[in-house]
Design a protein around this motif. Structure first.
Motif, PDB file in Angstrom:
ATOM      1  N   THR A 397       0.837  -1.201   0.000  1.00 30.12           N
ATOM      2  CA  THR A 397       0.000   0.000   0.000  1.00 30.12           C
ATOM      3  C   THR A 397       0.874   1.254   0.000  1.00 30.12           C
ATOM      4  N   ASP A 398       0.277   2.297  -0.568  1.00 32.26           N
ATOM      5  CA  ASP A 398       1.028   3.530  -0.788  1.00 32.26           C
ATOM      6  C   ASP A 398       1.082   4.374   0.470  1.00 32.26           C
ATOM      7  N   ASN A 400       2.763   8.424   1.557  1.00 33.40           N
ATOM      8  CA  ASN A 400       3.196   9.657   0.893  1.00 33.40           C
ATOM      9  C   ASN A 400       4.713   9.821   1.079  1.00 33.40           C
ATOM     10  N   GLN A 434       0.299   7.037  -5.374  1.00 35.16           N
ATOM     11  CA  GLN A 434      -0.921   6.464  -5.939  1.00 35.16           C
ATOM     12  C   GLN A 434      -1.806   7.569  -6.500  1.00 35.16           C
ATOM     13  N   HIS A 436      -4.814   9.905  -7.674  1.00 37.60           N
ATOM     14  CA  HIS A 436      -6.145  10.202  -7.152  1.00 37.60           C
ATOM     15  C   HIS A 436      -6.316   9.725  -5.713  1.00 37.60           C
ATOM     16  N   SER A 437      -5.260   9.792  -4.952  1.00 37.39           N
ATOM     17  CA  SER A 437      -5.304   9.493  -3.524  1.00 37.39           C
ATOM     18  C   SER A 437      -4.789  10.725  -2.788  1.00 37.39           C
ATOM     19  N   ASN A 439      -2.310  11.004  -1.072  1.00 32.58           N
ATOM     20  CA  ASN A 439      -0.854  11.083  -1.223  1.00 32.58           C
ATOM     21  C   ASN A 439      -0.440  11.691  -2.560  1.00 32.58           C
ATOM     22  N   TRP A 440      -1.378  11.770  -3.506  1.00 28.62           N
ATOM     23  CA  TRP A 440      -1.086  12.270  -4.860  1.00 28.62           C
ATOM     24  C   TRP A 440      -1.738  13.625  -5.128  1.00 28.62           C
TER      25      TRP A 440
END
Length: 933
Positions: A397-398, A400, A434, A436-437, A439-440
């Motif tokens: 899993t991503d 940030n 990732q 559209h999360s 973190n992005w």
């Protein structure tokens, strides 16, 4: 009897040797904490009870209770559930004090407690017997041990003879001495391995009674597996007492059996007490471990430290989990991909928990791992254990761990002045996290260069770009360019230990484009004050505009009127001077709250031309230019005073405002003199007065117009003569006008009112009599026949004769003379002769001629109209007969006289035959028949 006991002891020793060998075989392999056996059963002698080690006594058994916690047995404590028997640290069981006896079999539970709160248990069964002589026992044991040792040395499988189980009932003694009562004892369980290949039936034990030498005995077994389902798993030779197993056993289906052995004589009488037989199915490793799922899904954050828990896998083995057959161990067979190292994960061999063993998990490089896990029983022994595999998919899993980076250090754009909600520059960014999360997702901020807040940066949700947008108009004359400093970050905070890059900051240059701006009025709206009533042509003010385009060449501004509701104003086209074109009136409908509002337009000569609007608000100061008016206009009052002053409250309304309105002055005029003689007015307050009749003055009920002079408080004051219409009416004792009084107040006297009422009554009576007369006439018409039959009325008899064609012998009359000439034109073409008057015309019917106005025809006219009405209301009459038969033939008729009818025959006519036609024609016979008299 010693021989029987020797056999029993030998069987016990053989069973003990068998269990020991099995235990030794099971002990091979990895260490398993716990007791070596789950059940111990021993026969002991009475002389070893007190203070002796029972299982340690070499005359009975050379084996202790074996226990191993795989950690050196340090701190292990043994406990017995029976206080009469104890357990030493070496595993020996002993009788703790006097009174311990085994007259009855004793079963106790041994518990071993480790230092780490682990607890293990086993069962021990003790029974008392009389042992053979020590020498014989020692010889038998020595011989047995030699056989076992020889078997081990030769490594040959020597089949152990099945044990002999003696019934513990009363023994038979042929001597005449005392008989000794044998005691019951616990039979050791019988162990049978599952999945045995036979041959079947396979003998398990031999059961016999010591009375079989004296009498014939039959043996039998009962219980589940014998005479109860599943039937015939076990069988017994009824004569020899040998018990067999008839088929392979399955421990996973049934792990133990409880049978009872019986001994009876030939007559079926019980010889011995039944004994219990316990048969335990020894587990074999015949089941593979089975995973609940073939594919397991787990996840772990990228950048996780070694030892981070990932997921759990478990497999179930149907074999006995207290033995190595059911003890499953796990291991990882493969990992795909091998990046960054082939062994990124490990699995706990006993629990099946997968954890990380190395750093370096990076979602941006490897987002998913596939792990093949193997589960093996026999405690993971790959040589003897059975295995199975499952797949574990681990998703990384991503987090940030990648800050957003602008693709350039500088960006630029341009914007026209005075424009809002337009995108002037586009900022691009890259982020390896990732899409559209949180973190992005990028968030942009302007940290310098825009102190007034003209710009904002919105994030495109699809591309993650930053759109620089104008939210507040910019002015070219104020700022020709903006230098913005922009920083970008993620919606989620950066992971711990990740530093932001310098590439997250960039400069944005925004150039402002000059456009032609419209003129503006510096004061908008502009307020001025003037008294109403100023004449036309009065200059009010100068309403001028300014041009914001100071950097462009000088522009010319022209003015025009945009909205002037009352058309009171005009504006100079060049300089914006406002002049009145009509008198200003504060009381106009176009004035709201004393303010008159007009809108003007200023237009420059730029390219393209631009225009701005300005509003002029004129506050109109009131002057006394409106006289007051009396309120109300109508009222009513009693003709006499009752109990209190009889009057009407009045006030005044003035279109002006203070101080040109109230308080008001009310007074009665001096002319005509009757006004002040009959009426009086008194002041109640500054705005109200009371108009009333003078005391003891009586006025006839009616409508009176009373003039009143009202003056306001202006300077100078304005007066107005107003008229109030007062209805004077009779009142009851409460001072309220009566109904009759209200009518009288309309202007009529009492006599006139009574006369009108009498006339109304007479008129109603006449109408009622006329209606009664009409009803009576209608009833008479309905009751009497169509034609009256008086004796002296010839016409009636003729009219009652309803046969108008073919009923008379004399057919020579020219009946066509009865028809009106004009109405016969449509039948001229028919042959002459008698024609039915109820025949519908073939051609459209002719219109009857208009009868001339002549004097009333008298009885003939009434007769014809009555006949016509009766025929019209008669449902049985032909539809066309009435108008044709009963037509007007009186004075002025176009038809000829009946006297003009001539008979075609001459001489006297005999009418006597009319008497035969009935009473209706009798009168006709009397008139025309008989003598001349």
């Amino acid at each position: 009897m010693r021989t029987d006991f020797a056999l029993v002891l030998t069987a016990a020793l053989l069973l003990d040797t068998f269990w020991r060998n099995n235990g030794e075989h099971a002990s091979k392999g990895p260490c398993q904490p716990g007791f070596s056996q789950s059940f111990y059963s021993v026969l002991i002698s009475r002389d070893v009870l007190q203070g002796q080690g029972i299982l340690k006594d070499t005359t009975v058994s050379s084996q202790k209770v074996k226990f191993d916690d795989c950690m050196g047995n340090e701190g292990v404590v043994f406990q017995s559930s029976n206080p009469l028997f104890g357990v030493r640290t070496d595993g020996s069981i002993f009788a703790q004090r006097e009174g311990a006896n085994l007259d009855e079999p004793v079963q106790l539970k041994l518990t071993a407690s480790g230092p780490h709160t682990h607890v293990w248990e086993t069962m021990v069964q003790l029974a008392l017997i009389d042992l053979p002589s020590p020498q014989q026992t020692e010889n038998e044991v020595t011989e047995n041990e030699k056989k076992v040792a020889g078997r081990k040395e030769k490594k040959e499988a020597v089949q152990i003879p099945p044990p002999v189980i003696m019934f513990p009932g009363s023994g038979h003694n042929i001597t005449k001495g005392l008989r000794r009562q044998k005691r019951d004892w616990v039979i050791p369980p019988i162990n049978v391995a599952e999945n045995s290949r036979g041959p079947f039936p396979q003998m398990l034990v031999s059961i016999r009674s010591d009375q079989d030498q004296d009498i014939s005995i039959r043996y039998s077994i009962t219980g589940v597996g014998a005479d109860q389902p599943p039937n015939e798993v076990f069988s017994i030779d009824p004569v020899l007492g040998k018990m067999f197993v008839t088929k392979p056993l399955d421990r996973e289906h049934r792990s133990s059996y409880h049978l009872r052995a019986h001994a009876v004589d030939m007559n079926g009488n019980q010889v011995e007490n039944p004994i219990d037989l316990y048969i335990f199915v020894i587990d074999m490793n015949d089941n593979r471990p089975e995973f609940k799922n073939q594919v397991y899904n787990g996840s772990v954050d990228e950048g996780s430290k070694p030892g981070t828990y990932v997921m759990h896998l478990s497999a179930f083995d149907a074999d006995d989990n207290t033995t190595a057959n059911g003890m499953v161990r796990y291991r990882i067979l493969s990992q795909t991909p091998h990046s960054p190292i082939p062994n990124m994960f490990t699995i706990n061999s006993e629990t099946g928990d997968i954890v990380t063993v190395a750093p370096g998990l990076d979602r941006e490089k490897v987002s998913q791992y596939t792990i093949i896990v193997q589960a093996t029983d026999m405690e993971g022994n790959l040589n003897f254990g059975l295995s199975n595999t499952a797949t574990a998919i681990i998703t990384v899993t991503d987090i940030n761990d990648n800050p957003p980076m602008l693709t350039s250090r500088t960006f630029s754009g341009e914007v026209p002045e005075n424009r809002v909600d337009v995108v002037v520059a586009n900022l691009t960014v890259i982020d390896a996290d990732q899409p559209h999360s949180p973190n992005w997702n990028a968030i942009y901020r302007i940290i310098s260069g825009d102190p007034s807040g003209h710009f904002t940066i919105r994030t495109d949700p699809i591309s993650n770009d930053g759109m620089v947008t104008v939210v507040k108009p910019v002015d070219f004359e104020m700022n020709r360019a903006f230098m913005l400093t922009v920083v970008v970050s993620n919606q989620a905070h950066l992971a711990t230990g990740i530093q932001s890059s310098l590439q997250s900051t960039a400069g944005v240059t925004i150039s402002v484009q000059d456009v032609n701006e419209p003129p503006y009025f510096p004061t908008n709206p502009k307020h001025i004050r003037f008294e109403e009533g100023v004449p036309a042509g009065t200059s009010l003010t100068t309403f001028s505009a300014s041009d914001p385009d100071r950097l462009q060449m000088q522009q010319i501004i022209r003015y025009s009127k945009l909205n002037d509701p009352a058309d009171w104003l005009s504006i100079n086209r060049s300089n914006g001077q406002i002049v009145t074109t009509a008198m200003l009136d504060r009381e106009s409908v176009y004035v709201k709250n004393n303010i008159y509002e007009a809108t003007f337009l200023a237009t420059d000569n730029g390219s393209p031309a631009a225009s701005g609007t300005g509003t002029l608000q004129i506050y109109l100061i009131d002057i006394n230019d409106n006289p007051p008016a009396l309120i109300p206009k109508e009222s009513q009052i009693c003709e006499r005073t009752y109990r209190s002053i009889n009057g009407v409250n009045i006030t005044a309304g003035d279109a002006d405002t203070d101080p040109n309105a109230g308080p008001f002055v009310f007074e009665l005029p001096t002319f005509p003199t009757t006004i002040r003689r009959n009426w009086t007015i008194s002041r109640i307050s500054g705005d109200f007065a009371r108009l009333s009749l003078r005391y003891q003055i009586y006025l006839e009920p009616g409508m009176y117009e009373v003039p009143v002079i009202v003056s306001d408080s202006g300077n100078p004051p304005l007066s107005n003569r107003s008229v109030i219409k007062v209805k004077v009416c009779p009142c009851d004792e409460n001072g309220d006008c009566t109904t009759l009084g209200a009518v009288a107040a309309a202007g009529l006297g009492t006599g006139a009112i009574i006369s009108i009422l009498i006339c109304i009554i007479i008129l109603l009576s006449m109408v009622l009599l006329f209606v009664v007369w009409i009803k009576r006439r209608e009833k008479e018409r309905q009751t009497k026949q169509l034609l009256i039959d008086p004796e002296d009325d010839v016409r009636d008899n003729i009219l009652k004769y309803d046969e108008e064609g073919g009923g008379e012998e004399d057919q020579d009359y020219d009946l066509s003379q009865l028809q009106q000439p004009d109405s016969l034109e449509h039948i001229i073409s028919k042959p002459p002769g008698v024609r039915r008057v109820d025949e519908r015309p073939i051609i459209p019917e002719s219109q009857y001629p208009i009868r001339p106005v002549v004097p009333h025809p008298g009885d003939i006219g009434d007769f014809i109209h009555e006949g016509l009405r009766a025929a019209d209301n008669d449902p049985t009459a032909p539809p066309y007969d009435s108008l044709l038969v009963f037509d007007y033939e009186g004075s002025g008729s176009t038809a000829g006289s009946v006297s003009s009818l001539n008979s075609s025959s001459t001489g006297d006519q005999d009418y006597d035959y009319l008497n035969d036609w009935g009473p209706r024609f009798k009168k006709l016979a009397d008139m025309y028949g008989g003598d001349d008299d």
